[in-house]
Motif scaffolding. Sequence first.
Motif, mmCIF file in Angstrom:
data_model
loop_
_atom_site.group_PDB
_atom_site.id
_atom_site.type_symbol
_atom_site.label_atom_id
_atom_site.label_comp_id
_atom_site.label_asym_id
_atom_site.label_seq_id
_atom_site.Cartn_x
_atom_site.Cartn_y
_atom_site.Cartn_z
ATOM 1 N N PHE B 126 0.929 -1.107 0.172
ATOM 2 C CA PHE B 126 0.185 -0.155 -0.289
ATOM 3 C C PHE B 126 0.658 0.834 0.145
ATOM 4 O O PHE B 126 0.399 2.430 -0.643
ATOM 5 C CB PHE B 126 -0.616 -0.092 0.993
ATOM 6 C CG PHE B 126 -1.433 -1.444 1.053
ATOM 7 C CD1 PHE B 126 -3.180 -1.244 0.159
ATOM 8 C CD2 PHE B 126 -1.766 -2.344 1.906
ATOM 9 C CE1 PHE B 126 -3.715 -2.578 0.395
ATOM 10 C CE2 PHE B 126 -2.198 -3.356 1.758
ATOM 11 C CZ PHE B 126 -3.232 -3.005 0.911
ATOM 12 N N ALA B 127 1.657 1.685 1.008
ATOM 13 C CA ALA B 127 2.788 2.853 1.391
ATOM 14 C C ALA B 127 3.267 2.523 -0.416
ATOM 15 O O ALA B 127 3.633 3.817 -0.899
ATOM 16 C CB ALA B 127 3.747 2.228 1.978
ATOM 17 N N GLU B 129 2.309 1.304 -3.453
ATOM 18 C CA GLU B 129 1.602 2.502 -4.412
ATOM 19 C C GLU B 129 1.695 3.978 -4.101
ATOM 20 O O GLU B 129 1.512 3.918 -5.346
ATOM 21 C CB GLU B 129 -0.108 1.937 -4.140
ATOM 22 C CG GLU B 129 -0.088 0.075 -4.820
ATOM 23 C CD GLU B 129 -0.957 -0.278 -5.463
ATOM 24 O OE1 GLU B 129 -2.182 0.639 -6.307
ATOM 25 O OE2 GLU B 129 -1.810 -1.162 -5.489
ATOM 26 N N ASP B 130 1.517 4.605 -2.864
ATOM 27 C CA ASP B 130 0.933 6.241 -3.147
ATOM 28 C C ASP B 130 2.496 6.679 -3.441
ATOM 29 O O ASP B 130 2.266 7.898 -4.217
ATOM 30 C CB ASP B 130 1.542 6.287 -1.906
ATOM 31 C CG ASP B 130 0.240 5.646 -0.949
ATOM 32 O OD1 ASP B 130 -1.222 5.639 -2.032
ATOM 33 O OD2 ASP B 130 -0.211 5.443 0.198
ATOM 34 N N VAL B 131 4.498 6.381 -2.635
ATOM 35 C CA VAL B 131 5.009 6.370 -3.245
ATOM 36 C C VAL B 131 5.407 5.925 -5.280
ATOM 37 O O VAL B 131 5.483 7.119 -5.839
ATOM 38 C CB VAL B 131 6.258 5.713 -3.584
ATOM 39 C CG1 VAL B 131 7.626 5.827 -3.739
ATOM 40 C CG2 VAL B 131 6.390 5.888 -1.868
ATOM 41 N N ARG B 133 2.247 6.317 -7.838
ATOM 42 C CA ARG B 133 1.527 6.938 -7.833
ATOM 43 C C ARG B 133 2.221 8.568 -8.826
ATOM 44 O O ARG B 133 1.940 8.951 -9.135
ATOM 45 C CB ARG B 133 0.398 6.611 -7.273
ATOM 46 C CG ARG B 133 -0.892 5.576 -8.441
ATOM 47 C CD ARG B 133 -1.657 5.471 -6.914
ATOM 48 N NE ARG B 133 -1.910 4.098 -7.352
ATOM 49 C CZ ARG B 133 -2.975 3.769 -8.415
ATOM 50 N NH1 ARG B 133 -2.997 4.259 -9.389
ATOM 51 N NH2 ARG B 133 -3.037 2.316 -8.348
ATOM 52 N N ASP B 134 3.069 8.639 -7.775
ATOM 53 C CA ASP B 134 3.340 10.025 -7.135
ATOM 54 C C ASP B 134 4.534 9.991 -8.549
ATOM 55 O O ASP B 134 4.827 10.966 -9.072
ATOM 56 C CB ASP B 134 4.238 10.385 -6.191
ATOM 57 C CG ASP B 134 4.896 12.085 -5.770
ATOM 58 O OD1 ASP B 134 4.504 12.186 -6.091
ATOM 59 O OD2 ASP B 134 5.981 11.503 -5.651
#
Lengths: 425, 262
Positions: B126-127, B129-131, B133-134
């Motif tokens: 999950f963490a 995916e945030d990275v 996507r950025d």
Amino acid sequence: MVVSSRLADRAVNDAWARRLLSHLPVPSGELEAVQVRGREALIRQSLPSRRQEDWRFTDLTPLKALDPLSLNPLTAAVGSSLPSAGWPAPAPGSLRLWLDGRSDPLAGQTLPPGLSRLSSDDLHQALGRSLAGCDCEQHWPVELNQATVSHCLALRVSGVIAETLELVCVADAQHTLRPVRVLLLLEEKASLEVLQVQLGSGASLSSLVVEAQLGRQAHLLHGLLALGEAEACFLGHLAVEQASESRFRSVMASRGWALSRFEPRITQRDGAAHTELKALQLAERDQLADTHSQVRFLGPDGALEQLHKAIAADQGHSVFNGAVAVPRQAQRTNANQLSRNLLLSDQARIDTKPQLEIVADDVRCTHGATVSRLQADQLFYLQSRGIDAATASRLLRRGFCQEVLRDFPAAAAVWNPLQRLMVEA
Amino acid sequence: MIRPDADLLLDIVDLHATVADQPILKGVNLSIRAGEIHAVMGRNGSGKSTLSKVLAGHPAYSVTAGSVRYRGSDLLDLDPEQRARIGLFLGFQYPVEIPGVSNLEFLRVATNARRGELGKEELDTFAFEDVVRDRLKVVQMDAAFLERSVNEGFSGGEKKRNEILQMALLEPVVAILDETDSGLDIDALRIVAGGVNQLATPDNATLLITHYQRLLDVITPDFVHVMAAGRILRTGGKELALELEERGYDWVDQELAVLEVA
């Protein structure tokens, strides 16, 4: 010398089938005529031998090692093959049927709308037609199935079926012969996903014959997960006839059988249909995994996408023969076949052969075969991103399997195909 | 950006290398400091791609003489994965397709390998995916590419963007981009070059391997090196690239002939 050994060989092969037939009950029931036909054929034909081109690489020793006098198609489905015995629960939205080749899997079941049991008349009219249409009705494994099977799951599909039909067959008792016969008639625009799970262990023989007829614009996805153990052998035939604009997808994965032989045979009756064949077979220890496929285009504008993958480890032997027939009337056929093989030991063996018979001149047919260790360029690419060699190798071996397994019907997930097919280094 | 006092990141001295016993590199010297962008230009067969593969540790190439020091320590002793973890990045000319391996998972495993080396904690799915996507924004890439297999069925431009995405995630100290411009149309070239420019900082360095000037129109190099027959023949500023563009590579051959006679 050679002659006498051939004669001896022949005698053994003849004796095997005769001994099997000697203790079968008298033909009876709804498939009586089929049984009679199969038994007569087995008396005439001897067991396939390596002198036949189609069986040249296929050593039947594991099959002959099964004692034909003990093999019994009437062994009752014992406790472990019943739903209570620790099998995974079916995926939501799938209809599980247990097949044992003799009892009626539909007894007590409610079929979803669009799926119905074939009447006895329709069954007898349709049974064997696709085998003949795919030119394999006289194949030895087919005749063996016919000689011994007493029930056929025969369904008409007349709409888009949302449920996945999950057909499970277990041969887990010693000396079990488990013949399974399935017939599917898909009407125009009908759509169905089937997942067949064949599990075998002990000195058993699983025999599978599936026939399917696809009407115009029909769609069938057929997944076959065949998992064996120990001396268990598997013989499977898939005979599919496609009308134009239909789409047939076959996904097969097999592992663990002493001997497995799978023959998907597809005929595009008028061309202009789409066929997709994907397979992953593993041959480890001294196992033999063999796929002989045949796709025939009897009209123009047909398409085939075929990917056959094999992993051979230890002293395992993998065989693939991919026949594609494109006669004169099959102009503008687009057929692509790729055989990718992973050789994980020096003693393992891989025989792979495309067999293209192309007469039409305006066609696009490609084929290719690779046999390799893990691909060095892929390994280096992963390592160049900081991934250590062991992790990279595991990712690649998993990826090798996933390229096929990802196309199974979603309902296959409960059987954990990846965990079951993944070879540890 | 040239600063004479900046850290020496990569120091290549008299590097000789062979592939299949065939000598390809015949004495390469090159020093790269923090903040610098270098371009190595040359004809096909001049050895420029070999240089990039030798630096990344490709097993098909053997170093027969010379040395490469990365931030003061021996680089050639390290496995390819160790080189990547400490901050060396190779952008491939032909990124490899790996059917069945999800791009997202590949990127996560690679990113975590680098993070481990930097003493940072691993990112869970999950963490990460945030990275990611950025970071996708750096190369204007669609998130749909994360769900596909590594490079499988990607167009030439998409593969190169995926390379720069990996660079954006791994935050290398020295990035070597091998013919990153080949096979790109002008829009894709701008996007890829824009990504490289965004990622350049005073603390890292970029080595561009290229055949054509056009990449250097969008990424301005501090140094241009002309390579021929396994050596760097001449070094200059960005005007050297323009000169090459104008005069072609023929004068390089003449210069080389003089050198060979001598």
